[in-house]
Design an enzyme around this catalytic site. Structure first.
Site, PDB file in Angstrom:
ATOM      1  N   CYS A 140      -3.097   1.121   7.031  1.00  0.00           N
ATOM      2  CA  CYS A 140      -3.223   0.316   8.251  1.00  0.00           C
ATOM      3  C   CYS A 140      -3.830   1.114   9.397  1.00  0.00           C
ATOM      4  CB  CYS A 140      -1.867  -0.256   8.652  1.00  0.00           C
ATOM      5  SG  CYS A 140      -0.592   0.980   8.939  1.00  0.00           S
ATOM      6  N   GLU A 189       8.433   1.321  15.004  1.00  0.00           N
ATOM      7  CA  GLU A 189       9.220   1.910  13.925  1.00  0.00           C
ATOM      8  C   GLU A 189       9.364   3.404  14.214  1.00  0.00           C
ATOM      9  OE1 GLU A 189      10.610   0.288  11.544  1.00  0.00           O
ATOM     10  OE2 GLU A 189       9.467  -1.558  11.171  1.00  0.00           O
ATOM     11  N   GLU A 219       4.492  -4.719  12.347  1.00  0.00           N
ATOM     12  CA  GLU A 219       3.481  -3.650  12.270  1.00  0.00           C
ATOM     13  C   GLU A 219       2.331  -4.238  11.478  1.00  0.00           C
ATOM     14  OE1 GLU A 219       1.083  -1.321  10.986  1.00  0.00           O
ATOM     15  OE2 GLU A 219       2.550  -0.181   9.832  1.00  0.00           O
ATOM     16  N   ASN A 252       0.802  -1.224   0.000  1.00  0.00           N
ATOM     17  CA  ASN A 252       0.000   0.000   0.000  1.00  0.00           C
ATOM     18  C   ASN A 252       0.840   1.281   0.000  1.00  0.00           C
ATOM     19  OD1 ASN A 252       0.674  -0.846   2.670  1.00  0.00           O
ATOM     20  ND2 ASN A 252      -0.829   0.586   3.509  1.00  0.00           N
TER      21      ASN A 252
END
Length: 353
Positions: free
Chosen positions: A143, A321, A109, A9
């Site tokens: 997300c 992250e 993630e 994405n």
């Protein structure tokens, strides 16, 4: 060496977010791009080559996750693996890591079903625009999409009328056209998946407010276009409340009190992001503390900064992250202990005869 498994994405942004920290921490990396977006990682390799990065620092492998991803977990040359992807893939990696010869640390993630709470004392214009951004940005293929609107009963009718009007005016089309506000989904297969969620929600009692059917007529016949779709009367027992759609679909749930809204916000297995809209600062911070999420946006939605850590709780992932915390994911802690001379252990207090 760090294995980095990138999603489709945001194939460049989410890849560089992972490998940038890994390289900064002194690792080499091997990247596996998503099957649907294999070219981006190749182009990044050309950039590294032109920049003079030595061969072997950034490496690329292509192929299906079931083959390449499993090999990254099995290889003794790979010390850890970072994934941005779905909960299901994250679970498979955790299982594979546990079965590998050397158990590997993972940075995961994963998915989300982020709520956006809108209180009666919100800035309505700002909240409206943020709700639209939260579930329509990048066609909802995000997300951290705030795809669950928890809306206070006191302003429900007014807010929904304005929201529906604005959503219907979103310009859908070719993403290369500068006037376009929302483009095509990634593939026909994914369009079918998104539409399936909508059909099942309606069958379960959801009320379709707008959208709800693929766009197939000209000028949309050459893409996988799905309009922004809003469904009301969504309750916690419904699939649409619980599962990540990864498309421009908003599930709306009405609430009476902020306590109820927080209970609804925490009523899924995901905990990636959450948003709260109110002009009462005390209420805002109180709610942010109560909501279980890796990131809580206050009077905004789906924002991130490279300087600050990003990641999820519960089934939304492990580790972080970005920020200092993201850098530390790619370092090992090692303790060296050195005693000198008389400082040697003398617990037994032996001496030579």
């Amino acid at each position: 060496m760090v294995g980095s498994i990138a999603p489709w994405n945001f194939p460049l942004h989410l890849l560089t977010r992972s490998i940038g920290a890994a390289l900064a921490a002194g690792n080499t990396v091997v990247c596996k791009a998503a099957t649907l977006t294999p070219i981006t990682s190749q182009l990044l390799g050309e950039v590294f080559t032109q920049a003079g990065v030595p061969a072997g620092v950034y490496n690329i492998v292509s192929g299906p996750g079931g083959v390449v991803g499993e090999e990254l977990l099995a290889s003794d040359k790979v010390s850890m693996v970072a994934l941005t992807g779905s909960e299901a893939v994250g679970r498979r990696l955790m299982a594979a890591s546990s079965e590998a010869k050397h158990i590997k640390p993972l940075s995961l993630e994963l998915g989300g079903k982020s709520p956006i709470i809108v209180e009666p004392d919100c800035d309505m214009n700002g909240a409206l625009n943020s709700v639209i951004l939260g579930f329509c940005m990048n066609q909802g293929e995000v997300c951290v999409s705030t795809s669950r609107l928890l809306l206070a009963d006191e302003i429900y009718d007014e807010f929904m009328a304005k929201l529906t009007d604005r959503v219907r005016r979103i310009r859908i089309g070719d993403c290369l056209n500068e006037d376009t506000q929302m483009g095509s989904l990634i593939s026909p297969e994914h369009l079918d998946t998104v539409h399936g969620f909508v059909e099942r929600a309606v069958a379960a009692g959801g009320k379709l407010r707008c959208g709800g059917a693929p766009l197939t007529q000209a000028p949309y016949e050459k893409g996988s276009y799905y309009p922004p779709t809003i469904l009301e009367n969504i309750t916690p027992d419904m699939e649409l409340f619980q599962e990540e759609v990864f498309g421009p679909v908003l599930a709306v749930t009405r609430y009476q009190t902020l306590d109820e809204a927080i209970e609804l916000a925490n009523a899924t297995r995901f905990a990636l992001g959450a948003a709260i809209f109110t002009e009462n600062i005390r209420k805002m911070y109180w709610a942010a503390e109560k909501v279980d999420a890796g990131t809580v946006w206050m009077n905004c939605a789906t924002k991130s900064n490279i300087e600050t850590p990003f990641g999820g709780n519960r089934n939304s992932g492990l580790g972080r992250e970005d920020g200092v915390e993201g850098l530390l994911e790619y370092l090992k802690v090692k303790n060296h202990i050195w005693y000198m001379g008389a400082q040697y252990d003398n617990f037994f207090d032996f001496e030579d005869d």
